[in-house]
Design a protein around this motif. Structure first.
Motif, short mmCIF file in Angstrom:
data_model
loop_
_atom_site.label_atom_id
_atom_site.label_comp_id
_atom_site.label_asym_id
_atom_site.label_seq_id
_atom_site.Cartn_x
_atom_site.Cartn_y
_atom_site.Cartn_z
N MET A 1 -124.74 -48.83 104.89
CA MET A 1 -125.91 -49.50 104.39
C MET A 1 -126.23 -50.71 105.26
O MET A 1 -127.39 -50.94 105.59
CB MET A 1 -125.68 -49.95 102.95
N SER A 68 -128.66 -37.47 106.74
CA SER A 68 -127.81 -38.61 106.40
C SER A 68 -128.68 -39.67 105.73
O SER A 68 -129.75 -40.00 106.23
CB SER A 68 -127.18 -39.22 107.66
N VAL A 70 -128.53 -43.19 102.69
CA VAL A 70 -127.83 -44.08 101.79
C VAL A 70 -128.74 -44.32 100.60
O VAL A 70 -129.91 -44.67 100.77
CB VAL A 70 -127.46 -45.42 102.46
N THR A 120 -123.40 -42.78 99.93
CA THR A 120 -123.64 -42.42 101.32
C THR A 120 -123.47 -40.91 101.47
O THR A 120 -122.46 -40.36 101.03
CB THR A 120 -122.66 -43.15 102.24
#
Length: 122
Positions: A1, A68, A70, A120
């Motif tokens: 993050m 990908s 967060v 995540t």
């Protein structure tokens, strides 16, 4: 993050509208240690949503790998303190210039998000 917040990553902010439905907005992001900082102007829907219900969600999408991401779930607070400085700092980060798009007399707010949960993926 932290790495995504420090980069020029766009985030999607989700707030809760008065009828309980979500409102999503793409924003610039910065951070102060582990707290996330976003900007809005007085009178906008984001301010009304957060003042009524401070629960928010943020999604950071990694520009290099769209699988990908967060997800941050947390609580937001609003303050005028540092509002002008934040929007100028964000604008420098994302555009290379200070922010010049506010209407005369517009009041800038800092949305400060404290994460309750960080997920995540990727």
């Amino acid at each position: 993050m932290r790495a995504l917040a420090d980069a020029r990553t766009y985030v999607v902010l989700a707030t809760v509208q008065a009828d309980g439905s979500p409102r999503m907005t793409v924003l610039w992001v910065d951070r102060d240690e582990d707290e996330l900082l976003l900007s809005t102007a007085r009178g906008r829907a984001k301010e009304r949503d957060i003042a009524r219900d401070p629960r928010v969600g943020l999604m950071f999408l990694d520009q290099d790998d769209p699988y990908s991401y967060v997800e941050v779930r947390g609580t937001a607070t609003l303050t005028e303190q540092g509002g002008r400085e934040l929007i100028d700092r964000l604008s420098l980060k994302y555009t290379g210039d200070i922010y010049r798009w506010d209407d005369p007399g517009e009041v800038r707010l800092v949305i400060r998000v404290v994460a309750d949960r960080v997920l995540t993926v990727g």
